[in-house]
Design a protein around this motif. Structure first.
Motif, short mmCIF file in Angstrom:
data_model
loop_
_atom_site.label_atom_id
_atom_site.label_comp_id
_atom_site.label_asym_id
_atom_site.label_seq_id
_atom_site.Cartn_x
_atom_site.Cartn_y
_atom_site.Cartn_z
N LYS A 17 0.83 -1.20 0.00
CA LYS A 17 0.00 0.00 0.00
C LYS A 17 0.87 1.26 0.00
O LYS A 17 0.49 2.29 -0.58
N ASN A 18 2.01 1.18 0.65
CA ASN A 18 2.92 2.31 0.72
C ASN A 18 3.96 2.31 -0.40
O ASN A 18 4.79 3.21 -0.48
N SER A 19 3.92 1.27 -1.23
CA SER A 19 4.85 1.16 -2.35
C SER A 19 4.07 0.80 -3.62
O SER A 19 4.13 -0.34 -4.09
N PRO A 20 3.32 1.76 -4.16
CA PRO A 20 2.48 1.46 -5.34
C PRO A 20 3.29 1.02 -6.54
O PRO A 20 2.79 0.29 -7.39
N GLY A 21 4.55 1.45 -6.61
CA GLY A 21 5.38 1.03 -7.74
C GLY A 21 5.57 -0.48 -7.78
O GLY A 21 5.62 -1.08 -8.86
N GLN A 22 5.66 -1.11 -6.61
CA GLN A 22 5.80 -2.56 -6.54
C GLN A 22 4.56 -3.24 -7.08
O GLN A 22 4.65 -4.22 -7.84
N LEU A 23 3.39 -2.71 -6.72
CA LEU A 23 2.13 -3.30 -7.21
C LEU A 23 1.98 -3.08 -8.70
O LEU A 23 1.55 -3.99 -9.43
N ILE A 24 2.33 -1.90 -9.18
CA ILE A 24 2.22 -1.61 -10.62
C ILE A 24 3.15 -2.53 -11.42
O ILE A 24 2.76 -3.08 -12.45
N GLY A 25 4.38 -2.71 -10.93
CA GLY A 25 5.30 -3.61 -11.61
C GLY A 25 4.79 -5.03 -11.64
O GLY A 25 4.94 -5.74 -12.65
N LEU A 26 4.14 -5.45 -10.55
CA LEU A 26 3.58 -6.79 -10.48
C LEU A 26 2.48 -6.98 -11.52
O LEU A 26 2.39 -8.01 -12.19
N MET A 28 2.02 -5.15 -14.27
CA MET A 28 2.45 -4.89 -15.64
C MET A 28 3.22 -6.07 -16.23
O MET A 28 3.34 -6.16 -17.46
N GLN A 29 3.74 -6.95 -15.39
CA GLN A 29 4.52 -8.08 -15.90
C GLN A 29 3.74 -8.92 -16.91
O GLN A 29 4.25 -9.19 -18.01
N PRO A 30 2.49 -9.35 -16.60
CA PRO A 30 1.76 -10.13 -17.63
C PRO A 30 1.44 -9.32 -18.87
O PRO A 30 1.34 -9.89 -19.97
N VAL A 31 1.29 -7.99 -18.72
CA VAL A 31 1.02 -7.16 -19.90
C VAL A 31 2.20 -7.23 -20.87
O VAL A 31 2.02 -7.45 -22.07
N PHE A 32 3.40 -7.06 -20.35
CA PHE A 32 4.59 -7.11 -21.20
C PHE A 32 4.74 -8.48 -21.85
O PHE A 32 5.09 -8.58 -23.04
N VAL A 63 4.18 -16.68 -15.88
CA VAL A 63 3.98 -15.64 -14.86
C VAL A 63 3.91 -16.27 -13.47
O VAL A 63 4.50 -15.77 -12.51
N ALA A 64 3.18 -17.38 -13.38
CA ALA A 64 3.02 -18.03 -12.07
C ALA A 64 4.34 -18.59 -11.55
O ALA A 64 4.67 -18.44 -10.37
N LEU A 65 5.11 -19.24 -12.42
CA LEU A 65 6.35 -19.85 -11.97
C LEU A 65 7.40 -18.80 -11.61
O LEU A 65 8.10 -18.94 -10.60
N ILE A 66 7.51 -17.76 -12.41
CA ILE A 66 8.48 -16.71 -12.10
C ILE A 66 8.09 -15.97 -10.83
O ILE A 66 8.95 -15.53 -10.05
N MET A 110 -2.35 -14.46 -7.39
CA MET A 110 -3.72 -14.41 -7.88
C MET A 110 -4.00 -13.10 -8.61
O MET A 110 -4.74 -13.07 -9.60
N LEU A 111 -3.39 -12.01 -8.14
CA LEU A 111 -3.55 -10.73 -8.82
C LEU A 111 -2.94 -10.78 -10.22
O LEU A 111 -3.54 -10.26 -11.18
N THR A 112 -1.76 -11.37 -10.34
CA THR A 112 -1.13 -11.44 -11.65
C THR A 112 -1.92 -12.35 -12.59
O THR A 112 -2.00 -12.09 -13.79
N ILE A 113 -2.49 -13.43 -12.06
CA ILE A 113 -3.32 -14.31 -12.89
C ILE A 113 -4.55 -13.56 -13.38
O ILE A 113 -4.92 -13.64 -14.57
N ALA A 114 -5.20 -12.82 -12.48
CA ALA A 114 -6.37 -12.04 -12.86
C ALA A 114 -6.01 -11.00 -13.92
O ALA A 114 -6.76 -10.79 -14.89
N MET A 115 -4.87 -10.36 -13.75
CA MET A 115 -4.43 -9.36 -14.72
C MET A 115 -4.13 -10.01 -16.06
O MET A 115 -4.46 -9.46 -17.12
N SER A 116 -3.52 -11.19 -16.03
CA SER A 116 -3.22 -11.91 -17.28
C SER A 116 -4.50 -12.24 -18.03
O SER A 116 -4.58 -12.08 -19.26
N LEU A 117 -5.51 -12.71 -17.30
CA LEU A 117 -6.78 -13.06 -17.95
C LEU A 117 -7.48 -11.82 -18.48
O LEU A 117 -8.11 -11.86 -19.55
#
Length: 249
Positions: A17-26, A28-32, A63-66, A110-117
């Motif tokens: 919550k205090n480091s939004p850049g970490q969440l954004i990077g997480l 954006m990974q499936p997007v790239f 994405v899940a394994l990495i 789970m967030l990255t999976i949801a973003m990937s879908l």
């Protein structure tokens, strides 16, 4: 212990919550990855729709394994910072901080999976089977990642350098993901590589996800993936618990 592990998992998620850049990077990974594999590689043959259907399950797998690498890195960082020394003075189960760390990382997975879908839907991916099969696919990848997270935790506990731990985990996972049929059919590869793809557990996992979400499911892929999940968990759960006990004792 369950409630304590959940509490500590929440504690591990609060810093995001205090480091939004970490969440954004997480996120954006499936997007790239989807842009690279679907648009740059998959679209070269002209059948972009077919490439989306084939490659998105592979992207989910990678994405899940990495993402499991972060378990060992975060665990090693917490121990180096003395966080687990403070936990040791509290009246909680000894394994609760370790379980909490893994549960927190599964939540971000789970967030990255949801973003990937979501991104997959935007670029044209549609589940060709049904909601139950799609949920089974998500459950399968989460189970496999959960088991692999214990292996990552073990590395993070026995290797003192976070950088070394990340390098070793990446050196193991990248050949498994790129040397699989997650993105390219094995029939397009030379004979020796076809053999490796055939025995590679990541190939069976990607094929199981593809069968559950797109169709043409082979039950053997699911059972092999579940078998590898059980073997990985059976090996690394006790190893990680033993290494954790030694580090915090």
């Amino acid at each position: 212990m369950i409630s304590q592990s959940l509490t500590l998992a929440w504690r591990s998620l609060i810093p995001m919550k205090n480091s939004p850049g970490q969440l954004i990077g997480l996120l954006m990974q499936p997007v790239f990855m989807i842009v690279v594999f679907v648009y740059l590689f998959g679209g070269s043959g002209g059948d972009r729709a077919g490439a989306v259907l084939y490659m998105l399950p592979g992207v989910l797998t990678q994405v899940a394994l990495i993402a499991t690498i972060s378990t060992g890195m975060n665990l090693a960082t917490d121990i180096d910072n003395g966080v687990f020394d403070r936990f040791r003075t509290m009246p909680i189960a000894r394994a609760a901080p370790l379980a909490g760390r893994i549960l927190a990382d599964l939540t971000t997975l789970m967030l990255t999976i949801a973003m990937s879908l979501l991104i997959g839907y935007v670029v044209g991916f549609r589940v060709q089977t049904g909601p139950l099969e799609a949920l089974a696919a998500v459950g399968l990848i989460v189970l496999f990642a959960f088991a692999l997270s214990w292996g990552s935790a073990y590395l993070g506990l026995v290797i003192k350098s976070v950088t070394t731990m990340q390098s070793m985990a990446t050196a193991v996972l990248l050949p498994l993901t790129f040397g699989s049929s997650a993105f390219i059919p094995a029939t397009d590869m030379p004979g020796w590589l076809q053999w490796w793809m055939g025995v590679n557990p990541v190939s069976h996992l990607a094929s199981a996800l593809r069968g559950l979400m797109v169709g043409g499911l082979r039950a053997g892929d699911v059972w092999i993936s579940l078998g590898w999940t059980a073997v990985i968990a059976a090996v690394f759960v006790p190893l990680a618990l033993r290494a954790y006990s030694r580090r915090v004792s």
